[in-house]
Design a protein around this motif. Structure first.
Motif, PDB file in Angstrom:
ATOM      1  N   ASP A   1      10.189   0.844  12.052  1.00  0.00           N
ATOM      2  CA  ASP A   1       9.141   0.987  10.843  1.00  0.00           C
ATOM      3  C   ASP A   1       8.597  -0.260  10.640  1.00  0.00           C
ATOM      4  O   ASP A   1       8.548  -0.873   9.753  1.00  0.00           O
ATOM      5  CB  ASP A   1      10.030   1.466   9.679  1.00  0.00           C
ATOM      6  CG  ASP A   1       9.084   1.874   8.482  1.00  0.00           C
ATOM      7  OD1 ASP A   1       8.029   2.388   8.942  1.00  0.00           O
ATOM      8  OD2 ASP A   1       9.649   1.922   7.662  1.00  0.00           O
ATOM      9  N   VAL A   2       7.744  -0.629  11.624  1.00  0.00           N
ATOM     10  CA  VAL A   2       6.779  -1.756  11.485  1.00  0.00           C
ATOM     11  C   VAL A   2       5.747  -1.663  10.630  1.00  0.00           C
ATOM     12  O   VAL A   2       4.862  -0.486  10.719  1.00  0.00           O
ATOM     13  CB  VAL A   2       6.222  -2.358  12.988  1.00  0.00           C
ATOM     14  CG1 VAL A   2       5.578  -3.671  12.763  1.00  0.00           C
ATOM     15  CG2 VAL A   2       7.545  -2.623  13.703  1.00  0.00           C
TER      16      VAL A   2
ATOM     17  N   GLN B   1      11.858  -2.150  21.729  1.00  0.00           N
ATOM     18  CA  GLN B   1      12.949  -2.212  20.988  1.00  0.00           C
ATOM     19  C   GLN B   1      14.322  -2.038  21.842  1.00  0.00           C
ATOM     20  O   GLN B   1      15.318  -2.661  21.663  1.00  0.00           O
ATOM     21  CB  GLN B   1      13.094  -0.679  20.116  1.00  0.00           C
ATOM     22  CG  GLN B   1      14.127  -0.537  18.848  1.00  0.00           C
ATOM     23  CD  GLN B   1      13.886   0.746  18.328  1.00  0.00           C
ATOM     24  OE1 GLN B   1      12.851   1.445  18.509  1.00  0.00           O
ATOM     25  NE2 GLN B   1      14.848   1.062  17.383  1.00  0.00           N
TER      26      GLN B   1
ATOM     27  N   VAL C   1      13.131 -10.963  14.918  1.00  0.00           N
ATOM     28  CA  VAL C   1      13.637  -9.724  14.606  1.00  0.00           C
ATOM     29  C   VAL C   1      15.196  -9.924  14.847  1.00  0.00           C
ATOM     30  O   VAL C   1      15.567 -10.681  15.848  1.00  0.00           O
ATOM     31  CB  VAL C   1      13.322  -8.853  15.943  1.00  0.00           C
ATOM     32  CG1 VAL C   1      13.820  -7.406  15.625  1.00  0.00           C
ATOM     33  CG2 VAL C   1      11.644  -8.433  15.952  1.00  0.00           C
ATOM     34  N   ARG C   2      15.872  -9.663  13.939  1.00  0.00           N
ATOM     35  CA  ARG C   2      17.465  -9.720  14.046  1.00  0.00           C
ATOM     36  C   ARG C   2      18.234  -8.517  14.473  1.00  0.00           C
ATOM     37  O   ARG C   2      19.317  -8.467  14.792  1.00  0.00           O
ATOM     38  CB  ARG C   2      17.876 -10.071  12.529  1.00  0.00           C
ATOM     39  CG  ARG C   2      17.381 -11.567  12.325  1.00  0.00           C
ATOM     40  CD  ARG C   2      17.544 -11.783  10.697  1.00  0.00           C
ATOM     41  NE  ARG C   2      16.868 -12.824  10.335  1.00  0.00           N
ATOM     42  CZ  ARG C   2      15.546 -13.272   9.956  1.00  0.00           C
ATOM     43  NH1 ARG C   2      14.799 -11.911   9.870  1.00  0.00           N
ATOM     44  NH2 ARG C   2      14.971 -14.185   9.835  1.00  0.00           N
ATOM     45  N   ASP C   3      17.223  -7.309  14.391  1.00  0.00           N
ATOM     46  CA  ASP C   3      18.109  -5.884  14.628  1.00  0.00           C
ATOM     47  C   ASP C   3      16.861  -5.001  15.128  1.00  0.00           C
ATOM     48  O   ASP C   3      15.797  -4.879  14.498  1.00  0.00           O
ATOM     49  CB  ASP C   3      18.537  -5.400  13.431  1.00  0.00           C
ATOM     50  CG  ASP C   3      19.420  -4.055  13.610  1.00  0.00           C
ATOM     51  OD1 ASP C   3      19.012  -3.301  14.637  1.00  0.00           O
ATOM     52  OD2 ASP C   3      20.327  -3.920  12.982  1.00  0.00           O
TER      53      ASP C   3
ATOM     54  N   LYS D   1      16.438  -1.992  15.066  1.00  0.00           N
ATOM     55  CA  LYS D   1      16.209  -1.109  14.108  1.00  0.00           C
ATOM     56  C   LYS D   1      14.790  -1.253  13.382  1.00  0.00           C
ATOM     57  O   LYS D   1      14.096  -0.597  12.915  1.00  0.00           O
ATOM     58  CB  LYS D   1      17.060  -0.548  13.242  1.00  0.00           C
ATOM     59  CG  LYS D   1      18.335   0.174  14.091  1.00  0.00           C
ATOM     60  CD  LYS D   1      19.251   0.667  13.041  1.00  0.00           C
ATOM     61  CE  LYS D   1      20.529   1.759  13.595  1.00  0.00           C
ATOM     62  NZ  LYS D   1      21.479   0.642  14.354  1.00  0.00           N
ATOM     63  N   GLU D   2      14.558  -2.632  13.231  1.00  0.00           N
ATOM     64  CA  GLU D   2      13.448  -3.249  12.424  1.00  0.00           C
ATOM     65  C   GLU D   2      12.359  -2.850  12.756  1.00  0.00           C
ATOM     66  O   GLU D   2      11.019  -2.807  12.327  1.00  0.00           O
ATOM     67  CB  GLU D   2      13.420  -4.787  12.350  1.00  0.00           C
ATOM     68  CG  GLU D   2      14.658  -5.463  11.417  1.00  0.00           C
ATOM     69  CD  GLU D   2      14.721  -6.912  11.752  1.00  0.00           C
ATOM     70  OE1 GLU D   2      13.816  -7.346  11.940  1.00  0.00           O
ATOM     71  OE2 GLU D   2      15.761  -7.318  11.655  1.00  0.00           O
TER      72      GLU D   2
ATOM     73  N   THR E   1       2.103  -5.667   9.518  1.00  0.00           N
ATOM     74  CA  THR E   1       2.572  -6.714  10.855  1.00  0.00           C
ATOM     75  C   THR E   1       1.946  -6.027  12.214  1.00  0.00           C
ATOM     76  O   THR E   1       1.726  -7.134  13.047  1.00  0.00           O
ATOM     77  CB  THR E   1       4.341  -6.262  10.768  1.00  0.00           C
ATOM     78  OG1 THR E   1       4.447  -6.790   9.597  1.00  0.00           O
ATOM     79  CG2 THR E   1       4.796  -7.287  11.935  1.00  0.00           C
TER      80      THR E   1
END
Length: 431
Positions: A303-304, A254, A295-297, A299-300, A308
């Motif tokens: 909570d994977v 992250q 991934v665009r943010d 924060k995604e 996934t």
């Protein structure tokens, strides 16, 4: 055929195309000098993304499949390049042992093997197929869709050589990327040429090492042309010791995603690009489009989903993923028949021999196209990629566009050469 590029015919890529065409003599001389110092990989394919504002390789394969997607017009180029490659390595070669992937029921892959046999046969070699599949203990015939057949034979290992029954090759060509590890039967072959070398396989190779080498090449090339290397280089970062199942290490992923997105935003602002930046998180070792997420943010990643995590945690041959490369996302604005497309350039030795567009109607501009449902449209390299047409407006000429793709493909191939030198376990190290 020039595919539709859904961006304005102005901007950085057309300036880059203009600069590359104007600098062609200097570029070709630069490549010549580089190849005097470095050995190209035996064969290479490179996935390229054209975003309109930058043009960059996103994957480099040193065990390319897909030769069956090259058109018959491209065959003479491939045969000439194969001849040059073999002459350099083993001029007296007459027998070539080709070792394919073990997934021998995939018809598209088998047609690729058939095309490789054809190319090296026309280059003057006797080619036979040996398999790493230990369940095959006698010659086994496989029927192909066109009615022809391939014969897979069990490998025969002596203390210092590898061959087949009544077949002793000078050269062994791997079309198996060694994702599952290096089999004992391929180790300690000191009297034969093994191509590509064992450390080119995914048991050893890492994408992060390749893109570090590519960054070095891109900087040299950009200096030659007086341009920003970012226009041809996807920025990246590497993260190790990640456990997708347990969720450990994802905080570090992250942090790196956030840092890379910030860098991309800065570049977008510099060039007035209104795209929302994204990154692609990939397994650092691996192929076949497995272990990839967009991934665009950052924060995604908090909570994977379990699904996934399962998808990201394992790649080809069941290998677990603990090392990741986080790569700047390069959208593709190429279109073929309204479907999203990306060019793939094929090389043997240091020569571009052809390529195709990987097309996927169900994928977006920011997604991985190497997925089930992809189709392939040949690139127009048959209009000799080495004969661009100076003076035409950028983006209007197929040979000009494809010459530019060939330059980017060769830069990635040169980076693979740097990478293989740096990771060669037998190389002498000078302090």
């Amino acid at each position: 055929m020039v595919p539709h590029l859904v961006t304005a015919l102005t901007g950085p890529i057309n300036e880059l195309e203009q600069r590359i065409l104007e600098s062609m003599p200097a570029i070709e001389r630069w490549f010549r000098l580089e190849w005097m110092e470095h050995t190209p990989p035996f064969y290479t394919s490179v996935d390229i993304r054209n975003a309109g504002y930058k043009l960059a390789p996103v994957d480099t394969n040193l065990f390319p499949g897909g030769f069956n997607n090259l058109t018959p017009e491209m065959l003479p180029l491939a045969v000439q390049a194969a001849m040059a490659a073999i002459e350099k390595i083993c001029p007296e070669a007459k027998n070539l042992l080709l070792i394919p992937e073990k997934h021998t029921r995939n018809m598209f892959y088998l047609m690729n093997v058939q095309r490789l046999i054809e190319i090296f046969g026309l280059a003057g070699l006797n080619v036979r197929l040996g398999t790493l599949d230990e369940s095959i203990t006698e010659p086994t015939r496989l029927q192909l869709p066109d009615g022809s057949e391939l014969t897979l034979e069990p490998l025969l290992r002596t203390p210092r050589r590898l061959g087949l029954k009544d077949f002793d090759p000078c050269t062994i060509l791997l079309n198996n990327d060694l994702s599952a590890g290096i089999p004992d039967v391929l180790k300690n072959l000191h009297e034969q040429y093994l191509l590509p070398p064992l450390h080119a396989g995914w048991a050893v190779r890492r994408k992060s090492q390749h893109f570090d080498s590519y960054e070095e090449v891109a900087k040299k090339f950009a200096k030659l042309l007086g341009m920003d290397p970012w226009l041809i280089n996807p920025m990246s970062a590497q993260v190790g010791e990640v456990d997708w199942q347990e969720g450990t290490g994802l905080d570090r992923v992250q942090t790196q995603v956030d840092a890379l997105l910030t860098k991309i935003r800065r570049k977008h602002k510099e060039y007035g690009i209104n795209e929302k930046p994204f990154v692609v998180v990939k397994a650092d070792n691996g192929t076949y489009g497995m272990g990839i997420m967009t991934v665009r943010d950052a924060k995604e990643l908090e909570d994977v989903s379990r699904r996934t995590r399962n998808k990201m945690g394992v790649v080809k041959d069941g290998q677990t993923v603990s090392q990741l490369i986080i790569q700047e996302g390069v959208p593709t604005y190429e279109r073929v028949n309204e479907a999203v497309a990306e060019p793939v350039v094929y090389m043997i030795d240091r020569y571009v021999v052809g390529g195709f567009y990987r097309v996927h109607a169900d994928r977006g501009i920011d997604e991985n196209l190497n997925a089930p449902g992809a189709s392939f449209v040949p690139l127009a390299f048959s209009e000799s990629h080495h004969l661009p047409k100076p003076g035409m407006r950028p983006g209007a000429s197929a040979p000009n566009r494809f010459y530019m793709y060939g330059v980017i493909g060769r830069l990635a191939m040169l980076a693979a050469s740097y990478e293989l030198e740096a990771t060669d376990p037998d190389a002498e190290v000078y302090e």
